[in-house]
Design a protein around this motif. Structure first.
Motif, PDB file in Angstrom:
ATOM      1  N   ASN A  68     -23.182 -15.014   9.466  1.00 11.23           N
ATOM      2  CA  ASN A  68     -24.263 -14.698  10.412  1.00 11.23           C
ATOM      3  C   ASN A  68     -24.846 -15.947  11.078  1.00 11.23           C
ATOM      4  OD1 ASN A  68     -24.147 -11.888   9.798  1.00 11.23           O
ATOM      5  ND2 ASN A  68     -25.303 -12.301   7.923  1.00 11.23           N
ATOM      6  N   LEU A  69     -23.999 -16.951  11.261  1.00 17.45           N
ATOM      7  CA  LEU A  69     -24.394 -18.141  12.010  1.00 17.45           C
ATOM      8  C   LEU A  69     -23.582 -18.138  13.296  1.00 17.45           C
ATOM      9  CD1 LEU A  69     -26.168 -20.681  11.906  1.00 17.45           C
ATOM     10  CD2 LEU A  69     -24.229 -21.900  10.914  1.00 17.45           C
ATOM     11  N   ALA A 117     -34.083 -19.364  15.043  1.00 17.47           N
ATOM     12  CA  ALA A 117     -33.586 -20.739  15.090  1.00 17.47           C
ATOM     13  C   ALA A 117     -33.876 -21.446  13.761  1.00 17.47           C
ATOM     14  CB  ALA A 117     -34.233 -21.490  16.246  1.00 17.47           C
ATOM     15  N   GLY A 118     -35.046 -21.210  13.202  1.00 17.26           N
ATOM     16  CA  GLY A 118     -35.392 -21.802  11.915  1.00 17.26           C
ATOM     17  C   GLY A 118     -34.502 -21.294  10.796  1.00 17.26           C
ATOM     18  N   GLU A 119     -34.167 -20.012  10.845  1.00 19.61           N
ATOM     19  CA  GLU A 119     -33.285 -19.440   9.824  1.00 19.61           C
ATOM     20  C   GLU A 119     -31.894 -20.060   9.897  1.00 19.61           C
ATOM     21  OE1 GLU A 119     -33.596 -15.328  10.798  1.00 19.61           O
ATOM     22  OE2 GLU A 119     -35.355 -14.988   9.523  1.00 19.61           O
ATOM     23  N   ALA A 120     -31.422 -20.303  11.135  1.00 25.62           N
ATOM     24  CA  ALA A 120     -30.113 -20.943  11.304  1.00 25.62           C
ATOM     25  C   ALA A 120     -30.138 -22.363  10.758  1.00 25.62           C
ATOM     26  CB  ALA A 120     -29.720 -20.954  12.778  1.00 25.62           C
ATOM     27  N   LEU A 121     -31.216 -23.094  11.040  1.00 23.92           N
ATOM     28  CA  LEU A 121     -31.338 -24.466  10.555  1.00 23.92           C
ATOM     29  C   LEU A 121     -31.401 -24.500   9.029  1.00 23.92           C
ATOM     30  CD1 LEU A 121     -31.604 -27.405  11.503  1.00 23.92           C
ATOM     31  CD2 LEU A 121     -34.084 -27.099  11.487  1.00 23.92           C
ATOM     32  N   LYS A 122     -32.075 -23.532   8.441  1.00 23.96           N
ATOM     33  CA  LYS A 122     -32.161 -23.473   6.976  1.00 23.96           C
ATOM     34  C   LYS A 122     -30.777 -23.303   6.357  1.00 23.96           C
ATOM     35  CE  LYS A 122     -34.268 -20.887   3.167  1.00 23.96           C
ATOM     36  NZ  LYS A 122     -35.130 -19.727   2.791  1.00 23.96           N
ATOM     37  N   VAL A 205     -30.640 -13.517  20.206  1.00 26.96           N
ATOM     38  CA  VAL A 205     -30.435 -14.343  19.020  1.00 26.96           C
ATOM     39  C   VAL A 205     -30.012 -15.726  19.485  1.00 26.96           C
ATOM     40  CG1 VAL A 205     -28.984 -14.742  17.010  1.00 26.96           C
ATOM     41  CG2 VAL A 205     -29.805 -12.456  17.485  1.00 26.96           C
ATOM     42  N   PHE A 206     -30.426 -16.741  18.761  1.00 27.26           N
ATOM     43  CA  PHE A 206     -30.022 -18.102  19.089  1.00 27.26           C
ATOM     44  C   PHE A 206     -28.625 -18.357  18.578  1.00 27.26           C
ATOM     45  CE2 PHE A 206     -34.385 -19.965  19.501  1.00 27.26           C
ATOM     46  CZ  PHE A 206     -34.157 -20.428  20.763  1.00 27.26           C
ATOM     47  N   ARG A 207     -27.898 -19.103  19.305  1.00 29.79           N
ATOM     48  CA  ARG A 207     -26.722 -19.698  18.707  1.00 29.79           C
ATOM     49  C   ARG A 207     -26.897 -21.182  18.917  1.00 29.79           C
ATOM     50  NH1 ARG A 207     -21.476 -20.678  22.228  1.00 29.79           N
ATOM     51  NH2 ARG A 207     -22.367 -20.630  24.274  1.00 29.79           N
ATOM     52  N   VAL A 208     -26.537 -21.925  17.961  1.00 29.97           N
ATOM     53  CA  VAL A 208     -26.660 -23.358  18.101  1.00 29.97           C
ATOM     54  C   VAL A 208     -25.354 -23.884  18.619  1.00 29.97           C
ATOM     55  CG1 VAL A 208     -27.016 -25.488  16.948  1.00 29.97           C
ATOM     56  CG2 VAL A 208     -28.151 -23.466  16.175  1.00 29.97           C
TER      57      VAL A 208
END
Length: 229
Positions: A68-69, A117-122, A205-208
């Protein structure tokens, strides 16, 4: 087929190649369409950057198992153009630049994207650095020293800077014996995209990005790649 790409495995099946004129990186970036309907992201740089690009590619591979990233997934890495260029080939994810979309959203929608975005960074921070990394205090103190030196020599002086530098100097000891994890290194909306609805169960949703994540994440996490540890 353009001689730039002819040595890349599978290039004979590319039906469309379009250069991308975006991002801060000096890399050449291309949007690739394949005859089977898939879309890819190609990044190319001079061969002198081989070791650096190899490290970046291997770092992105560390994210490949994270569920889920939303990010461009690494596919191939190597040399092309008669050994003059190094390339990275990744999957393509369609989306819009976050910098353009976010100002058009309601505050509540912006907040939700910030949380995502914070969840992805975590998730990135859950990946531990290699054991042979330089100690964090040594690494980050060198960066601090460079920033302070550059500030003092630039000729522009900011109110409160002396107090900020004093605070840093008094607390350098807190950097000692700290654990190290995977880091993006430049995490902000300039390197993020809002995914197309077709990828999502939720509308935004963000994607980095890979590159600066331009390797998504893009990581067009772009600068599409990040600074990794």
């Amino acid at each position: 087929m353009n001689q730039l790409f002819s040595e890349i495995p599978g290039a004979s099946k590319w039906s469309h190649v379009e250069e991308i004129h975006r991002g801060w990186s000096s890399d050449k970036k291309y949007y690739i369409q394949i005859t089977d309907g898939r879309d890819l992201l190609l990044r190319m740089a001079d061969k002198v950057h081989y070791d650096k690009k190899k490290r970046e590619f291997e770092a992105v591979k560390k994210l490949n198992h994270v569920e889920n990233l939303f990010m461009s997934r690494p596919l191939e890495f190597g040399l092309c153009h008669e050994g003059q260029s190094v390339y990275s080939l990744l999957t393509w994810i369609e989306g819009k630049d976050a910098e353009e979309i976010i100002p058009m959203l309601a505050a509540a929608q912006q907040y939700r994207l910030g949380v995502q975005a914070g969840e992805a960074l975590k998730k990135m921070h859950e990946i531990h650095a290699e054991q042979d990394r330089v100690p964090w205090a040594e690494h980050y103190n060198a960066k601090i020293n460079r920033y302070i030196t550059n500030y003092k020599s630039c000729g522009i002086f900011l109110k409160g800077a002396d107090q900020a530098i004093s605070f840093i100097e008094q607390n350098r000891h807190l950097l000692e014996n700290r654990p190290q994890t995977f880091q993006h290194g430049d995490y902000h909306v300039g390197y993020m995209i809002i995914l197309a609805v077709k990828y999502l169960k939720k509308p935004y949703v963000f994607r980095v990005s890979s590159a600066n994540l331009t390797f998504v994440v893009t990581l067009l996490v772009t600068r599409f790649f990040f600074n990794f540890y």
